[in-house]
Design an enzyme around this catalytic site. Sequence first.
Site, mmCIF file in Angstrom:
data_model
loop_
_atom_site.group_PDB
_atom_site.id
_atom_site.type_symbol
_atom_site.label_atom_id
_atom_site.label_comp_id
_atom_site.label_asym_id
_atom_site.label_seq_id
_atom_site.Cartn_x
_atom_site.Cartn_y
_atom_site.Cartn_z
ATOM 1 N N TYR A 110 -2.198 -0.164 11.106
ATOM 2 C CA TYR A 110 -2.217 -1.032 9.749
ATOM 3 C C TYR A 110 -1.126 -0.629 8.889
ATOM 4 C CZ TYR A 110 -3.384 -1.438 4.747
ATOM 5 O OH TYR A 110 -3.356 -1.737 3.337
ATOM 6 N N LYS A 163 1.906 -3.257 7.558
ATOM 7 C CA LYS A 163 2.191 -3.454 6.168
ATOM 8 C C LYS A 163 3.777 -3.010 5.780
ATOM 9 C CE LYS A 163 -0.137 -4.420 3.045
ATOM 10 N NZ LYS A 163 -0.334 -5.858 2.532
ATOM 11 N N THR A 197 0.942 -1.253 -0.219
ATOM 12 C CA THR A 197 -0.033 -0.121 -0.011
ATOM 13 C C THR A 197 0.887 1.213 -0.018
ATOM 14 O OG1 THR A 197 -1.439 1.175 1.539
ATOM 15 C CG2 THR A 197 -0.025 -0.285 2.491
ATOM 16 N N ASP A 198 0.173 2.348 -0.499
ATOM 17 C CA ASP A 198 1.112 3.540 -0.396
ATOM 18 C C ASP A 198 0.941 4.174 1.121
ATOM 19 O OD1 ASP A 198 -1.875 4.438 -0.157
ATOM 20 O OD2 ASP A 198 -1.776 5.833 -1.655
ATOM 21 N N GLU A 199 0.118 3.482 1.856
ATOM 22 C CA GLU A 199 0.227 4.274 3.452
ATOM 23 C C GLU A 199 1.499 4.079 4.001
ATOM 24 O OE1 GLU A 199 -3.561 3.484 5.682
ATOM 25 O OE2 GLU A 199 -4.734 3.661 3.794
#
Length: 356
Positions: free
Chosen positions: A158, A162, A132-134
């Site tokens: 989260y 990741k 993810t970009d997060e």
Amino acid sequence: MILVTGGAGFIGANFVLDWLAQCDEPVLNVDKLTYAGNLETLASLDGDQRHVFVQADICDRARIDALLAEYRPRAMVHFAAESHVDRSIHGPGEFVRTNVEGTFTLLEAARGYWSQLDGEARAGFRFLHVSTDEVYGSLAPDAPAFTETHPYEPNSPYSASKAASDHLVRAWHHTYGLPVVTTNCSNNYGPYQFPEKLIPLMIVNALAGKALPIYGDGMNVRDWLYVKDHCSAIRAALAQGRLGETYNVGGWNEMPNLDIVHTICAILDELRPRAEGSYTAQITYVKDRPGHDRRYAIDARKIERELGWRPAETFETGIRKTVQWYLDHAGWVGNVQSGAYREWVSRNYAARDAAA
Ligand code: NAD
Ligand code: DAU
């Protein structure tokens, strides 16, 4: 065949359906079937010999080893994760277990399997990690979009879990030579998304006459990508991605949440008008998400330059298809709104006093 983890979830199931619509290479679909996994999404594959579904936990090393030995896949595409930021705030333990320990378990199983392959099978093996970009954290309003070299600054349980998984994948390549490729994608939307995420939640709540809960001031910005475009990016990265590299995937479509919700309301006003006037009347401002990242933006030039990938869908076409899909699939929505779903909704939103 290829092994897919998390193939009963939103993106994984779209990927499996897309894959088998485009080629005959079988898929071994390994999914634990948490609240987010739904076999009804894969019902069109019932009786299709190319799809083998196995209910298993990616943290179960013995089970993964046995599946690799039995099915001998040429690649692993790893989607399985706990994926909802709000849930990670309420209960981070499961995120660390599945996203960190689960990815570690898969990497070790993949390493054991791959190291016993010879010749072409060994050279061609791939472990594709879907991320993810997060992991990059939050951007200031005018800051340039995330490139692949942006520092990791995850802010939620989260995204931290990741980020940890991305680091493990990187290390297994650097230290053991495992042939990995990682993709870091922005917010997906489209058919079969569980109605806890912004877009499906707003469509489903609007149609049910419920509040459309906007966190904070509604000006948090995300980049939105239609899920089929994410699937084609993963296929490209699997086929041609350079080993050990990461590829950012995005829709070139930054929008504040409030604009997204207004767009959904406008489409519903046209397709399913309310007797009492616009759906925008249901918009309600609620308490913000703790640690809420202000802005994500993806620079997707590397994947375009190296792999020739660009999104096919614009937001205008993708969001219209998505709203229409939810209008046409009330049965699917009804079936995923189990007791567990209702319990989550009351837990997440009851604590958010209307903040208007
Ligand atoms: P999802 O929550 O819809 O689906 C996750 C799937 O993983 C479910 O089918 C679930 O049953 C399965 N799963 C969970 N724990 C498991 C375990 N321990 N063992 C086996 N299976 C397990 O998630 P999604 O939105 O489809 O996201 C898929 C992947 O893509 C995730 O890795 C996520 O981090 C990443 N991603 C998602 C988005 C997005 O916008 N949704 C964007 C970028 C990246
Ligand atoms: O950026 C990629 C990520 O996008 C993925 O890695 C995650 O798995 C995925 O869940 C998604 O995370 P977000 O937190 O950005 O998605 P979500 O749909 O939960 O929220 C999108 C934005 O909308 C966010 O700014 C919070 C806001 N929001 C969300 C909900 C559920 C609201 O204002 N109200 C809501 O009820």
